[in-house]
Write a protein that holds these residues in place. Sequence first.
Motif, mmCIF file in Angstrom:
data_model
loop_
_atom_site.group_PDB
_atom_site.id
_atom_site.type_symbol
_atom_site.label_atom_id
_atom_site.label_comp_id
_atom_site.label_asym_id
_atom_site.label_seq_id
_atom_site.Cartn_x
_atom_site.Cartn_y
_atom_site.Cartn_z
ATOM 1 N N GLY A 38 1.050 -0.799 0.270
ATOM 2 C CA GLY A 38 0.107 0.202 -0.048
ATOM 3 C C GLY A 38 0.861 1.921 -0.001
ATOM 4 O O GLY A 38 1.352 1.393 -1.625
ATOM 5 N N ARG A 39 1.766 1.715 1.500
ATOM 6 C CA ARG A 39 2.780 3.025 1.494
ATOM 7 C C ARG A 39 3.307 2.174 2.525
ATOM 8 O O ARG A 39 4.331 2.643 3.223
ATOM 9 N N ILE A 40 4.155 1.565 2.236
ATOM 10 C CA ILE A 40 5.392 -0.321 2.953
ATOM 11 C C ILE A 40 6.008 0.201 1.825
ATOM 12 O O ILE A 40 6.049 0.115 0.911
ATOM 13 N N LEU A 41 7.702 0.900 1.700
ATOM 14 C CA LEU A 41 8.479 0.651 0.659
ATOM 15 C C LEU A 41 9.753 0.137 1.643
ATOM 16 O O LEU A 41 9.834 -0.027 3.029
ATOM 17 N N LEU A 42 10.894 -0.698 1.303
ATOM 18 C CA LEU A 42 12.081 -1.343 2.462
ATOM 19 C C LEU A 42 13.445 -0.790 1.625
ATOM 20 O O LEU A 42 12.964 -0.648 -0.044
ATOM 21 N N ILE A 43 13.914 -0.689 2.204
ATOM 22 C CA ILE A 43 15.458 -0.063 2.317
ATOM 23 C C ILE A 43 16.173 -0.846 2.611
ATOM 24 O O ILE A 43 15.609 -2.008 3.696
ATOM 25 N N GLY A 44 17.967 -0.635 2.738
ATOM 26 C CA GLY A 44 18.798 -0.991 2.768
ATOM 27 C C GLY A 44 18.849 -2.714 3.374
ATOM 28 O O GLY A 44 18.678 -3.610 2.185
ATOM 29 N N ASP A 45 19.566 -3.972 4.107
ATOM 30 C CA ASP A 45 19.436 -4.842 3.769
ATOM 31 C C ASP A 45 18.285 -5.994 4.114
ATOM 32 O O ASP A 45 17.656 -6.796 3.778
ATOM 33 N N SER A 46 16.937 -4.699 4.432
ATOM 34 C CA SER A 46 15.594 -5.383 3.898
ATOM 35 C C SER A 46 15.145 -5.359 2.790
ATOM 36 O O SER A 46 13.938 -6.459 2.281
ATOM 37 N N ALA A 47 15.629 -4.986 2.371
ATOM 38 C CA ALA A 47 15.168 -5.018 0.630
ATOM 39 C C ALA A 47 16.612 -5.109 -0.477
ATOM 40 O O ALA A 47 16.049 -6.120 -1.149
ATOM 41 N N HIS A 48 17.856 -5.311 0.275
ATOM 42 C CA HIS A 48 18.844 -5.872 -0.941
ATOM 43 C C HIS A 48 19.893 -6.755 0.197
ATOM 44 O O HIS A 48 20.961 -5.877 0.272
ATOM 45 N N PRO A 49 19.485 -7.386 0.906
ATOM 46 C CA PRO A 49 20.505 -8.231 1.443
ATOM 47 C C PRO A 49 22.175 -8.502 0.874
ATOM 48 O O PRO A 49 21.845 -9.020 0.162
ATOM 49 N N ASN A 50 23.004 -7.961 1.980
ATOM 50 C CA ASN A 50 24.178 -8.272 1.213
ATOM 51 C C ASN A 50 24.680 -9.681 2.507
ATOM 52 O O ASN A 50 24.186 -9.415 3.784
ATOM 53 N N TYR A 51 25.531 -9.944 2.076
ATOM 54 C CA TYR A 51 26.698 -10.384 2.965
ATOM 55 C C TYR A 51 27.136 -10.120 4.277
ATOM 56 O O TYR A 51 27.116 -9.100 3.602
ATOM 57 N N PRO A 52 26.843 -10.335 5.265
ATOM 58 C CA PRO A 52 27.368 -9.731 6.650
ATOM 59 C C PRO A 52 28.957 -9.692 6.287
ATOM 60 O O PRO A 52 29.602 -9.839 5.805
ATOM 61 N N GLY A 53 28.954 -8.073 6.968
ATOM 62 C CA GLY A 53 30.682 -7.965 6.925
ATOM 63 C C GLY A 53 31.135 -7.132 5.684
ATOM 64 O O GLY A 53 32.725 -6.724 4.677
ATOM 65 N N GLY A 54 30.262 -6.802 4.358
ATOM 66 C CA GLY A 54 30.917 -6.860 2.857
ATOM 67 C C GLY A 54 31.206 -4.955 3.022
ATOM 68 O O GLY A 54 30.698 -4.163 4.125
ATOM 69 N N THR A 55 31.691 -5.029 1.909
ATOM 70 C CA THR A 55 32.413 -3.653 2.163
ATOM 71 C C THR A 55 31.040 -2.696 1.774
ATOM 72 O O THR A 55 31.384 -1.403 2.239
ATOM 73 N N HIS A 56 30.282 -2.717 0.976
ATOM 74 C CA HIS A 56 29.720 -2.349 0.390
ATOM 75 C C HIS A 56 28.280 -1.696 0.923
ATOM 76 O O HIS A 56 27.043 -1.398 1.037
ATOM 77 N N THR A 57 28.155 -2.578 2.429
ATOM 78 C CA THR A 57 26.440 -2.425 2.957
ATOM 79 C C THR A 57 26.193 -0.909 3.129
ATOM 80 O O THR A 57 25.172 -0.647 3.067
ATOM 81 N N ALA A 58 26.872 -0.813 4.305
ATOM 82 C CA ALA A 58 26.690 0.565 4.467
ATOM 83 C C ALA A 58 26.093 1.605 3.819
ATOM 84 O O ALA A 58 25.500 2.127 3.645
ATOM 85 N N ALA A 59 27.028 1.560 2.411
ATOM 86 C CA ALA A 59 27.232 2.821 0.592
ATOM 87 C C ALA A 59 25.771 2.388 0.610
ATOM 88 O O ALA A 59 25.526 3.539 0.242
ATOM 89 N N MET A 60 25.732 1.446 0.412
ATOM 90 C CA MET A 60 24.092 1.081 -0.333
ATOM 91 C C MET A 60 23.283 1.829 0.732
ATOM 92 O O MET A 60 21.438 1.895 0.149
ATOM 93 N N ALA A 61 23.661 0.992 2.072
ATOM 94 C CA ALA A 61 22.071 1.981 2.549
ATOM 95 C C ALA A 61 21.990 3.361 3.181
ATOM 96 O O ALA A 61 20.674 3.480 2.638
ATOM 97 N N VAL A 62 23.093 3.814 2.932
ATOM 98 C CA VAL A 62 23.064 5.931 3.501
ATOM 99 C C VAL A 62 22.557 5.794 1.799
ATOM 100 O O VAL A 62 22.072 6.927 1.332
ATOM 101 N N GLU A 63 22.843 5.582 0.708
ATOM 102 C CA GLU A 63 23.205 5.486 -0.927
ATOM 103 C C GLU A 63 21.106 5.884 -1.163
ATOM 104 O O GLU A 63 20.427 6.491 -1.110
ATOM 105 N N ASP A 64 20.315 4.682 -0.131
ATOM 106 C CA ASP A 64 18.786 4.485 -0.034
ATOM 107 C C ASP A 64 18.397 5.680 0.314
ATOM 108 O O ASP A 64 16.972 6.020 0.075
ATOM 109 N N GLY A 65 18.762 6.013 1.333
ATOM 110 C CA GLY A 65 18.112 6.709 1.910
ATOM 111 C C GLY A 65 18.472 8.504 1.330
ATOM 112 O O GLY A 65 17.498 9.330 1.329
ATOM 113 N N ALA A 66 19.099 8.884 1.121
ATOM 114 C CA ALA A 66 19.657 9.845 -0.270
ATOM 115 C C ALA A 66 19.157 10.149 -1.284
ATOM 116 O O ALA A 66 18.498 10.947 -1.692
#
Length: 440
Positions: free
Chosen positions: A289-317
């Motif tokens: 309805g008005r629900i969306l997913l970001i970060g690991d909720s939408a595109h989980p990567n392997y734990p400790g990955g180099t780009h996990t935080a970057a992808m999450a902040v990019e989502d927000g931006a």
Amino acid sequence: MPFVFRDAELTLDFLVVGGGVSGLAVAYALSTAGHRVRVLEKFGLDRPSAGQRIPPNLSKILWQWIGPDELMKVSTRCVGSPYYRITTADEIGYLHWKPAVMAEMGGDFLLMHHDDLIRILHKLAIKAGARVDFNTEVLAVHQGSEEKPKPSVTLASGEVIYADILIGADGSKSLVREVVLEEEDDAKPGPMTVYSGVVKAEDMLGDPELAPLILSEEWPVWSGNLRFIFGHPVRARKEYSFTIFNCKVPTPEQAGEETWDELFPTEQALTEEEGALCQKLVRLADSTGRILLIGDSAHPNYPGGTHTAAMAVEDGAVLGSLFSHLSSMDQVPAFLNAFQELRQRRCEMVDRAVFDNARMCCLPPGPEADARDQDLAAKFDDWDDGMLKGQFEEISAIFLYDAGDDAEEWWINWGRFQESSGEKPSVATFDFGKVSVRYE
């Protein structure tokens, strides 16, 4: 293009489930656009964590948000990545993070602590006007209906909270994603176990083998048979973080619930394959309805990955930039559709690169591993302008990306024309991995 700070003509109530990197980043970005944002986080601010790599596509966003001086107080500029054999610590080769290449990317490759990144984003979100409630557990998520279109959540306290738009930023085991999928998430564990730890600088400085690690500006990688370790200084070299990646099927002792909060004995994280240097480093660590997913909720990567935080902040931006243009509720489905389109394309490309790099680091002995070693050795021995150009082309697609620019380009090319033409979406369908909009 720098991140654009502007107030939307129409402001909404956003409810964010999850107060990690993605939740706090999107809370800040939306708050700077004038929206009212409340973040619900199950845990407290103090959680176990270790090192965090900040590639140029992320550092350039953080520079815009807090300034380079503040960022460098808690980070170290990475100059390169030496590769070693995990058994003997013999050097295989060296990957330079050349200043000329980083300058072209618009940012630096930084090394920092995950907790420091969380605190930076938390401070930004609060200062921008967001409300962040820690130790607040969400028990249920509810879609809106035709009669009551606003989605809502029920807290462990019994309180029910409504919002115009609900954002799931609650990680790879997302409660919100199950509501979007309308079925239980049946994710299968992969053959990788990850351990992380942090060592105090004073515990390393007295050891002639370990002292160079904490004093360096490097991100070394020790490669082995289906196993690799990397480490780097954090908190301006006051601590040293390491991460062990075991790419084999977990043993019964290693298997269990996936969490960063479980304390694991260091002796169980080691194997007979680790050489003396790695053994010494790991044993110094505290078990910690008005629900969306970001970060690991939408595109989980392997734990400790180099780009996990970057992808999450990019989502927000991206989301913050899109919703800074909001002037009518009719635009919401189009904005969410644009977010899906922009981020899915980007995340799929980065995920391929991440998994290729992880596979390269833990190749078993054989022709592929030999070819990797020869390539790394060549990059170390024969660096010239041609190699510089090759490295630029190899990493530019990931590091040169600007999240704010991506969102603004969509608005210039598509969003503003929809607004001016009065084209209004009549039906919006939300599903994991897809947001479809039908126009009349």
